[in-house]
Scaffold this motif. Structure first.
Motif, mmCIF file in Angstrom:
data_model
loop_
_atom_site.group_PDB
_atom_site.id
_atom_site.type_symbol
_atom_site.label_atom_id
_atom_site.label_comp_id
_atom_site.label_asym_id
_atom_site.label_seq_id
_atom_site.Cartn_x
_atom_site.Cartn_y
_atom_site.Cartn_z
ATOM 1 N N ASP A 63 0.855 -1.182 0.000
ATOM 2 C CA ASP A 63 0.000 0.000 0.000
ATOM 3 C C ASP A 63 0.896 1.239 0.000
ATOM 4 O OD1 ASP A 63 -2.063 -1.781 0.193
ATOM 5 O OD2 ASP A 63 -2.459 -1.404 2.329
ATOM 6 N N LEU A 64 0.488 2.269 -0.729
ATOM 7 C CA LEU A 64 1.299 3.476 -0.857
ATOM 8 C C LEU A 64 0.596 4.645 -0.189
ATOM 9 C CD1 LEU A 64 2.429 3.132 -4.585
ATOM 10 C CD2 LEU A 64 3.625 2.374 -2.519
ATOM 11 N N ILE A 65 1.371 5.421 0.572
ATOM 12 C CA ILE A 65 0.830 6.601 1.239
ATOM 13 C C ILE A 65 1.352 7.862 0.553
ATOM 14 C CG2 ILE A 65 0.622 5.415 3.451
ATOM 15 C CD1 ILE A 65 3.186 6.852 4.329
ATOM 16 N N THR A 66 0.710 8.970 0.852
ATOM 17 C CA THR A 66 1.064 10.291 0.303
ATOM 18 C C THR A 66 1.445 10.216 -1.172
ATOM 19 O OG1 THR A 66 3.374 10.100 1.045
ATOM 20 C CG2 THR A 66 1.806 11.170 2.540
ATOM 21 N N PRO A 67 0.580 9.679 -2.016
ATOM 22 C CA PRO A 67 0.924 9.602 -3.439
ATOM 23 C C PRO A 67 1.043 11.000 -4.050
ATOM 24 C CG PRO A 67 -1.378 9.067 -3.102
ATOM 25 C CD PRO A 67 -0.774 9.174 -1.743
ATOM 26 N N VAL A 68 1.968 11.124 -4.980
ATOM 27 C CA VAL A 68 2.195 12.386 -5.683
ATOM 28 C C VAL A 68 1.977 12.139 -7.169
ATOM 29 C CG1 VAL A 68 3.854 14.193 -6.248
ATOM 30 C CG2 VAL A 68 3.861 13.164 -3.966
ATOM 31 N N ILE A 69 1.140 12.968 -7.775
ATOM 32 C CA ILE A 69 0.868 12.866 -9.208
ATOM 33 C C ILE A 69 1.065 14.246 -9.820
ATOM 34 C CG2 ILE A 69 -0.817 12.243 -10.981
ATOM 35 C CD1 ILE A 69 -2.280 10.607 -8.814
ATOM 36 N N ALA B 86 -1.795 16.978 -9.510
ATOM 37 C CA ALA B 86 -3.116 16.383 -9.673
ATOM 38 C C ALA B 86 -3.687 15.988 -8.316
ATOM 39 C CB ALA B 86 -3.042 15.158 -10.580
ATOM 40 N N THR B 87 -4.984 16.044 -8.221
ATOM 41 C CA THR B 87 -5.672 15.618 -7.008
ATOM 42 C C THR B 87 -6.111 14.167 -7.150
ATOM 43 O OG1 THR B 87 -7.780 16.434 -7.877
ATOM 44 C CG2 THR B 87 -6.485 17.936 -6.515
ATOM 45 N N SER B 88 -6.023 13.431 -6.046
ATOM 46 C CA SER B 88 -6.439 12.038 -6.045
ATOM 47 C C SER B 88 -6.649 11.605 -4.603
ATOM 48 C CB SER B 88 -5.390 11.163 -6.736
ATOM 49 O OG SER B 88 -5.869 9.849 -6.911
ATOM 50 N N LYS B 89 -6.588 10.306 -4.338
ATOM 51 C CA LYS B 89 -6.776 9.785 -2.987
ATOM 52 C C LYS B 89 -5.529 10.005 -2.135
ATOM 53 C CE LYS B 89 -8.695 5.946 -2.133
ATOM 54 N NZ LYS B 89 -8.985 4.498 -2.062
ATOM 55 N N ALA B 90 -5.708 9.921 -0.814
ATOM 56 C CA ALA B 90 -4.599 10.113 0.115
ATOM 57 C C ALA B 90 -3.718 8.881 0.232
ATOM 58 C CB ALA B 90 -5.127 10.501 1.490
ATOM 59 N N SER B 91 -4.204 7.729 -0.222
ATOM 60 C CA SER B 91 -3.404 6.506 -0.197
ATOM 61 C C SER B 91 -3.931 5.560 -1.267
ATOM 62 C CB SER B 91 -3.457 5.835 1.180
ATOM 63 O OG SER B 91 -4.779 5.445 1.496
ATOM 64 N N PHE B 92 -3.024 4.698 -1.766
ATOM 65 C CA PHE B 92 -3.387 3.717 -2.784
ATOM 66 C C PHE B 92 -3.154 2.321 -2.216
ATOM 67 C CE2 PHE B 92 -1.956 6.745 -6.439
ATOM 68 C CZ PHE B 92 -3.018 7.583 -6.143
ATOM 69 N N ALA B 93 -4.179 1.513 -2.188
ATOM 70 C CA ALA B 93 -3.994 0.125 -1.775
ATOM 71 C C ALA B 93 -3.303 -0.645 -2.896
ATOM 72 C CB ALA B 93 -5.344 -0.507 -1.443
#
Length: 246
Positions: free
Chosen positions: A182-188, A205-212
């Motif tokens: 799982d990834l936290i603080t993703p940056v796009i 870009a805006t997205s979720k705060a974490s990616f499972a």
């Protein structure tokens, strides 16, 4: 007798007045003498250090001349990833003297070896502005929190077709976490290039705060202004982080 007394009093008054004048002429000793500040001209341009190369750069001014953008691609030519790095920008007048200097921030905590990251610096144009000097260097300050994070770059993405170049321009798509963690603080970050391949704009870009792990999520980036409508390529640079266990 009274004439002698009057002359003596007059002489004493004159001597007292002279003494006061001498005291008033003495310089004040409680005011510190400050050295004259010497401002030296700064050579305009971009200065990369520590094997951090500026692969591409462009500078744009808004039509009314009140806002400026410096768009860069920073490449890490070191054989190791760079954790702490900084970009400082000095705005210069017509004599290349510094008007203002500030540090630009970046959402990426690390730059892998051989990797390039897009970077944008925007600022309000001060009075007397003529040119700029941007300096890219590694920061020697140790940041233990960023050292403990493992970065995952190059997450797979898709981009929806751009049907209109009217401003504000919106770019949408998806990002997939194809890594086992799982990834936290993703940056796009979405970077736009013109038809010649020159970078023209960058937006987060805006997205979720974490990616499972295995999750696909949508993202959206908005560009409020563009220096040209001759849009060539759209690239997405992304990273997610996870903490290494002891």
């Amino acid at each position: 007798m009274w004439k002698s007394t009057w002359l003596l009093l007059s002489l004493l008054m004159i001597l007292a007045a002279c003494g006061e004048d001498k005291k008033s002429e003495e310089p004040a000793t409680d005011v510190p003498i400050r050295p004259t500040e010497i401002r030296l001209p700064i050579t305009p341009g971009i200065r990369p250090f520590d094997d951090l190369e500026v692969a591409h750069s462009n500078f744009y001014l808004s039509p009314d001349g009140t806002h400026g953008w410096i768009v860069l691609e920073i490449r890490n030519n070191n054989p190791f990833h760079v954790t702490n790095y900084e970009v400082t920008v000095s705005l210069l007048d017509e004599n290349n003297l510094e008007i203002e200097t500030f540090a630009a921030s970046t959402p990426f905590l690390k730059i892998p070896a051989g990797y390039s990251l897009p970077f944008v610096i925007d600022f309000s144009v001060p009075q007397g502005y003529t040119n700029f000097m941007a300096q890219v260097e590694m920061d020697t300050e140790y940041n233990p929190s960023s050292q403990a994070l493992t970065a995952e770059f190059d997450l797979p993405y898709t981009i929806d077709p751009v049907t209109s170049l009217e401003l504000p321009l919106t770019v949408t798509g998806t990002i997939t976490n194809d890594r086992p963690n799982d990834l936290i603080t993703p940056v796009i970050v979405v970077a736009l290039y013109d038809e010649s391949g020159a970078i023209i704009s960058v937006a987060g870009a805006t997205s979720k705060a974490s990616f499972a792990a295995g999750e696909t999520v949508p993202f959206q980036a908005t560009f409020s202004t563009l220096p040209t409508t001759l849009l060539g390529e759209i690239r997405v640079v992304s990273a997610g982080y996870w903490f290494e266990s002891d």
